[in-house]
Write an enzyme that holds these catalytic residues in place. Structure first.
Site, PDB file in Angstrom:
ATOM      1  N   ILE A   1      13.627 -20.865 -16.700  1.00  0.00           N
ATOM      2  CA  ILE A   1      13.893 -22.046 -17.501  1.00  0.00           C
ATOM      3  C   ILE A   1      12.580 -22.440 -18.162  1.00  0.00           C
ATOM      4  O   ILE A   1      11.551 -22.555 -17.491  1.00  0.00           O
ATOM      5  CB  ILE A   1      14.421 -23.199 -16.631  1.00  0.00           C
ATOM      6  CG1 ILE A   1      15.690 -22.749 -15.882  1.00  0.00           C
ATOM      7  CG2 ILE A   1      14.708 -24.435 -17.475  1.00  0.00           C
ATOM      8  CD1 ILE A   1      15.892 -23.434 -14.575  1.00  0.00           C
ATOM      9  N   CYS A   2      12.593 -22.569 -19.486  1.00  0.00           N
ATOM     10  CA  CYS A   2      11.416 -23.017 -20.224  1.00  0.00           C
ATOM     11  C   CYS A   2      10.211 -22.096 -19.958  1.00  0.00           C
ATOM     12  O   CYS A   2      10.311 -20.885 -20.075  1.00  0.00           O
ATOM     13  CB  CYS A   2      11.123 -24.477 -19.879  1.00  0.00           C
ATOM     14  SG  CYS A   2      10.024 -25.325 -21.023  1.00  0.00           S
ATOM     15  N   THR A   3       9.075 -22.666 -19.575  1.00  0.00           N
ATOM     16  CA  THR A   3       7.848 -21.882 -19.395  1.00  0.00           C
ATOM     17  C   THR A   3       7.832 -21.092 -18.093  1.00  0.00           C
ATOM     18  O   THR A   3       6.851 -20.401 -17.805  1.00  0.00           O
ATOM     19  CB  THR A   3       6.615 -22.796 -19.441  1.00  0.00           C
ATOM     20  OG1 THR A   3       6.764 -23.833 -18.467  1.00  0.00           O
ATOM     21  CG2 THR A   3       6.454 -23.413 -20.826  1.00  0.00           C
ATOM     22  N   GLY A   4       8.904 -21.157 -17.321  1.00  0.00           N
ATOM     23  CA  GLY A   4       9.017 -20.263 -16.166  1.00  0.00           C
ATOM     24  C   GLY A   4       8.942 -18.807 -16.582  1.00  0.00           C
ATOM     25  O   GLY A   4       8.664 -17.925 -15.762  1.00  0.00           O
TER      26      GLY A   4
ATOM     27  N   THR B   1      11.556 -18.912 -24.694  1.00  0.00           N
ATOM     28  CA  THR B   1      10.933 -19.995 -23.948  1.00  0.00           C
ATOM     29  C   THR B   1      10.835 -21.189 -24.882  1.00  0.00           C
ATOM     30  O   THR B   1      11.374 -21.155 -25.993  1.00  0.00           O
ATOM     31  CB  THR B   1       9.549 -19.579 -23.413  1.00  0.00           C
ATOM     32  OG1 THR B   1       9.058 -20.582 -22.512  1.00  0.00           O
ATOM     33  CG2 THR B   1       8.542 -19.385 -24.538  1.00  0.00           C
TER      34      THR B   1
END
Length: 330
Positions: free
Chosen positions: A109-112, A129
């Site tokens: 999720i996102c910057t993961g 991202t």
């Protein structure tokens, strides 16, 4: 169909909504599916001590990485504002080098996505991202095919989502895949998300790249393009609009927005076309003309390259989501 086990990896400085959004989707879905098919979600971290999220909220893991060695149906890494520039967490990376191979679906999720990259899981894969970090992700992991525009991307067992609330869209897509669109839309309505955004929808809005000074030449050019979206815009015509040389305009535009004038114009056209496709029954050739693409064929090529869907597919998927939402609410 058995219980679906979901693991979400958390860490110091995690974005709270990256965690809470998907957790709430899976929890709400349990109210509309048989108990034997329910989602069981756990948070996983290096230890069970409280972790401080980026908004200063405290979280605690249910399992340590060592305890979470078994298989999961869905395994996701939550993002955090510091992840793009921070040194990788060795315990998280070691876990990611092994755990995804025992999961049916894994991702971020996102910057993961940066954690996945450090674990070698992005090479040769199509991913996304948060739009602000997409270029940094592509530079750090050049073997990945980074899609900066998309809400979420599925590449085989790998799923990645854009920033923050896009984790909700990703979770809804996973629920829809397993239990059908009716359940996913019902959950979206419960969470007041209204309707699930499709993966091919762009996370980009032209206004996201607006300069800090609204009177700057770059801001004036952006306003001019948005107000005259149907017209033909070249680097030379845009430069003349603000009395700059084309070379200086190109350089300053990239410095202030991170994209070229050509990219801005193309994305602005896409954004305008998306709104017409969503809100009107105008013919594709009329939409293409009104938004400056010239022809429906040119619009189709740009949509396919930028969003991974054609204008017709985009309109059909949006109308399908609307119709499903109406039938669920009836």
């Amino acid at each position: 169909m058995a219980v679906q086990k979901v693991a979400i990896a958390i860490h110091e400085g995690v974005q709270a909504l990256d965690v809470a959004g998907p957790v709430d989707v899976f929890a709400e879905a349990n109210a509309y599916i048989p108990a034997e098919h329910r989602y069981e979600t756990v948070l996983v971290a290096a230890h069970r001590m409280p972790l401080r999220a980026s908004n200063n909220m405290q979280m605690m893991a249910d399992l340590t990485f060592e305890e979470a060695a078994g298989g999961f149906d869905i395994l996701l890494v939550a993002g955090g504002p510091a992840l793009p520039d921070a040194e990788p967490d060795p315990q998280l990376i070691d876990w990611l080098r092994v755990a995804p191979w025992h999961a049916s679906t894994y991702g971020s999720i996102c910057t993961g996505a940066f954690a996945l990259g450090h674990a070698g899981l992005l090479d040769g894969r199509r991913v996304t991202t948060h739009w602000q970090n997409a270029h940094k992700l592509a530079a750090r992991f050049p073997a990945a095919q980074v899609e900066p525009d998309l809400i979420y991307v599925r590449d085989g067992r790998l799923v990645t989502s854009a920033g923050v609330t896009a984790g909700i869209d990703l979770a809804l897509a996973l629920v829809s895949q397993r239990h059908g669109a009716n359940v996913a839309v019902t959950v979206a309505k419960r969470l007041v998300v209204v309707a699930q955004r499709q993966g091919g929808q762009s996370q980009f809005s032209p206004y996201l790249t607006a300069p800090a000074d609204p009177a700057s030449p770059i801001a004036r050019i952006q306003d001019h393009v948005m107000a005259n979206i149907s017209q033909r815009h070249t680097l030379e015509s845009l430069a003349a609009e603000v009395g700059m040389s084309p070379r200086n305009l190109a350089r300053h535009f990239v410095q202030e927005t991170g994209i070229t004038p050509h990219d801005f114009v193309e994305r602005a056209r896409i954004d305008a076309a998306r709104r017409l496709l969503e809100g009107s029954d105008r013919a594709l050739k009329a939409v293409a003309y009104d938004c400056g693409f010239g022809t429906a064929d040119r619009m189709r090529i740009v949509f396919a390259a930028r969003l991974g869907v054609t204008p017709a597919q985009y309109r059909a998927s949006f109308r399908q989501s609307e119709a499903t939402a109406e039938s669920v609410g009836a």
